[in-house]
Enzyme design. Structure first.
Site, mmCIF file in Angstrom:
data_model
loop_
_atom_site.group_PDB
_atom_site.id
_atom_site.type_symbol
_atom_site.label_atom_id
_atom_site.label_comp_id
_atom_site.label_asym_id
_atom_site.label_seq_id
_atom_site.Cartn_x
_atom_site.Cartn_y
_atom_site.Cartn_z
ATOM 1 N N GLY A 34 0.839 -1.200 0.000
ATOM 2 C CA GLY A 34 0.000 0.000 0.000
ATOM 3 C C GLY A 34 0.866 1.238 0.000
ATOM 4 O O GLY A 34 1.593 1.492 0.961
ATOM 5 N N LEU A 35 0.812 2.007 -1.083
ATOM 6 C CA LEU A 35 1.659 3.201 -1.201
ATOM 7 C C LEU A 35 0.809 4.460 -1.348
ATOM 8 O O LEU A 35 1.101 5.341 -2.144
ATOM 9 C CB LEU A 35 2.628 3.056 -2.376
ATOM 10 C CG LEU A 35 3.733 2.008 -2.166
ATOM 11 C CD1 LEU A 35 4.451 1.725 -3.478
ATOM 12 C CD2 LEU A 35 4.735 2.479 -1.108
ATOM 13 N N SER B 18 -0.343 7.574 14.157
ATOM 14 C CA SER B 18 -0.894 8.929 14.211
ATOM 15 C C SER B 18 0.143 9.960 13.787
ATOM 16 O O SER B 18 1.332 9.786 13.996
ATOM 17 C CB SER B 18 -1.410 9.254 15.611
ATOM 18 O OG SER B 18 -1.988 10.558 15.620
ATOM 19 N N LYS C 286 -5.280 3.471 19.629
ATOM 20 C CA LYS C 286 -5.409 4.418 18.514
ATOM 21 C C LYS C 286 -6.867 4.857 18.348
ATOM 22 O O LYS C 286 -7.149 6.021 18.042
ATOM 23 C CB LYS C 286 -4.895 3.791 17.215
ATOM 24 C CG LYS C 286 -5.095 4.658 15.958
ATOM 25 C CD LYS C 286 -4.494 6.068 16.118
ATOM 26 C CE LYS C 286 -4.243 6.750 14.790
ATOM 27 N NZ LYS C 286 -5.397 6.939 13.951
ATOM 28 N N GLU D 246 -9.419 13.002 19.839
ATOM 29 C CA GLU D 246 -9.161 13.966 18.745
ATOM 30 C C GLU D 246 -10.458 14.648 18.291
ATOM 31 O O GLU D 246 -10.488 15.864 18.074
ATOM 32 C CB GLU D 246 -8.513 13.199 17.595
ATOM 33 C CG GLU D 246 -8.178 13.982 16.365
ATOM 34 C CD GLU D 246 -7.675 13.027 15.256
ATOM 35 O OE1 GLU D 246 -6.649 12.356 15.470
ATOM 36 O OE2 GLU D 246 -8.331 12.942 14.207
ATOM 37 N N TYR D 247 -11.533 13.868 18.155
ATOM 38 C CA TYR D 247 -12.818 14.463 17.760
ATOM 39 C C TYR D 247 -13.224 15.543 18.753
ATOM 40 O O TYR D 247 -13.675 16.624 18.376
ATOM 41 C CB TYR D 247 -13.931 13.407 17.754
ATOM 42 C CG TYR D 247 -13.963 12.455 16.611
ATOM 43 C CD1 TYR D 247 -12.805 11.975 16.018
ATOM 44 C CD2 TYR D 247 -15.170 11.987 16.116
ATOM 45 C CE1 TYR D 247 -12.860 11.073 14.978
ATOM 46 C CE2 TYR D 247 -15.234 11.078 15.075
ATOM 47 C CZ TYR D 247 -14.069 10.624 14.514
ATOM 48 O OH TYR D 247 -14.128 9.730 13.488
ATOM 49 N N ARG E 218 -20.701 15.725 14.472
ATOM 50 C CA ARG E 218 -20.262 15.341 13.143
ATOM 51 C C ARG E 218 -21.438 14.771 12.338
ATOM 52 O O ARG E 218 -21.622 15.115 11.172
ATOM 53 C CB ARG E 218 -19.125 14.324 13.262
ATOM 54 C CG ARG E 218 -18.230 14.341 12.071
ATOM 55 C CD ARG E 218 -17.010 13.507 12.258
ATOM 56 N NE ARG E 218 -15.935 14.209 12.951
ATOM 57 C CZ ARG E 218 -14.652 13.870 12.793
ATOM 58 N NH1 ARG E 218 -14.317 12.863 11.993
ATOM 59 N NH2 ARG E 218 -13.720 14.528 13.441
#
Lengths: 300, 300
Positions: free
Chosen positions: A7-8, A118, A169, A176-177, A268
């Site tokens: 995965g790039l 993160s 995480k 964070e929210y 949200r």
């Protein structure tokens, strides 16, 4: 050390580049040829399939998955399974649900590390914060890679058994929210309050020594500088939400009250209701008529 | 420059010391003799009254009030009034309500600057973030002092006319309540969740590059290191709340929704209800019996 990166995208590209900068050798696969070509330009060895990637790796394979959480992880693990054995290590650096990571760790032929990552694309220069769960030997084996991908040796930690990394995480994202919403509310009040303020100047002054200084507040400062003190054309519909939802679901499961994180998730969701479409408000409007004969506002 | 400092508590002491380190001359008054003596030991010139302080200052007096918000500010201004004229500058560096600052600016014979001061005692070394409101000329006049007391020239800003400084500081504190509560909730979930985690290690890893890194998160890390991952003997009753209340009151006045900041204030009030004393929960308990004949839990 030799590392296979699957995965790039924005994040996987950073993992590959930081590993190379750290002196490691990186072999990578991505179904997108452009992404592969771009990586090849920075010394990543491209491969055309997961089995080709596995074939490029020496014994004791170390593979970092940086693919979208969900089916893509299971698909990659299924394709890799035949080439993996118990001395190999697979890292899932995405935002997987911790219960998926526990399940995958049980079924994967290799040692499996779940790794909360993160810092976002901005971490390309400074490095990520890595929250890791899984077997201690596999974590220790991967430490040279983690040193390079994280901010340094202090930027990664094995926090517990399988799932612990993605668990931490997820809660990180729930926090964070709420942090983002808290800054949002404060600046909202300042923007609509009784003084005509330059919000970039406010954020800049706060970032110089105030209690609420933070990286997110630096991003607020950047936002006001680049978009204007009224945020210009920035929309108020906010996407995303899976890790926030998982945090709230886990809090319900554990019966831990997290009113602010829950409210931030609700904000949200509320942001996504079409204009004039909030059913709860419409019912309140009609009920005010019901008991008080207040005129019912009607949508057009 | 010569500065008069009124009030040598934790914050006033830092203002005086940073001004001296910045090359200024400081004359100070505090009713507490010990505080005065301690300040004298670091080259502050002690005085025995506000009028003695005023007499020590040359023409164009510059005076920094660092006394508890409320009556103490008015009392100091009353005592100083006879010695002040329009070329003098008075700074209120405390957590005054912005409307009090507007009122004081109107009645004070000197130019009046309201200055929100953030960073707490920890700012002794790095300097404060200063949010200033009031006449531009007075702010410019005080810049050498602000440079020394703040983190530097970037650490202070005139944000608007009288009241703007304390207005912005109040909202800063409202945000601060919500940020602290957000971290609190996340760590609460981790502490009571399904993994046995070392919360100091979690906070330390997050502070290395994670999106939610901040000074408050560094204080979380310190708290877990010094108190233990279960916070040891730290109580759950949280004091304080005036600036948070003012933020919510102003949001009500301006009709700006700030659900998280409001909830953070409510959490603080809830923390102060004596055990078994929450009336709302007791009524819910009784109502569950009312409609469902669920057994009523009784307090002893």
């Amino acid at each position: 050390m030799q590392l296979g990166v699957v995965g790039l995208g924005r994040m996987g590209r950073i993992v590959a580049e930081r590993a190379i900068e750290g002196g490691h050798e990186v072999v990578a696969f991505d179904p997108d040829e452009e992404a592969l070509d771009a990586a090849a330009a920075v010394d990543v060895t491209p491969t055309e399939s997961l089995s080709a990637l596995a074939a490029e790796l020496a014994e004791r394979k170390r593979i970092w998955l940086m693919v979208p959480a969900g089916e893509a992880v299971d698909a990659a693990l299924t394709d890799l399974a035949a080439d993996l054995s118990e001395n190999d290590v697979v890292v899932d650096g995405g935002n997987s649900h911790f219960s998926d990571s526990v399940r995958r760790a049980e079924s994967c032929p290799a040692a499996y590390l779940d790794c909360g990552t993160s810092g976002g694309p901005a971490a390309a220069e400074a490095g990520f914060s890595l929250m890791v769960g899984g077997p201690a030997w596999a974590y220790e084996e991967m430490e040279p890679i983690f040193d390079a991908v994280a901010t340094g040796p202090a930027g990664h930690e094995r926090l517990g058994p399988s799932g612990a990394g993605h668990y931490v995480k997820t809660v990180h994202n729930g926090i964070e929210y709420a942090l983002m919403q808290a800054y949002g509310e404060g600046f909202d009040l300042l923007s609509n309050g009784r003084y005509d303020l330059d919000l970039e100047a406010v954020a800049r002054t706060w970032n110089e020594g105030a209690v609420i200084r933070s990286w997110l507040l630096e991003l607020c400062e950047e936002a006001f500088r680049e978009e204007g003190t009224d945020l210009g054309t920035v929309a108020d519909r906010v996407a995303g939400g899976s890790t926030g939802r998982w945090t709230v679901e886990e809090a319900l499961e554990q019966e831990v009250p997290i009113p602010l994180i829950q409210a931030a998730l609700a904000e949200r969701y509320a942001s996504r209701v079409p204009p004039e479409g909030r059913f709860s408000r419409r019912l309140v409007n009609r009920l005010r008529y019901g008991f008080g004969r207040h005129e019912v506002a009607r949508r057009e």
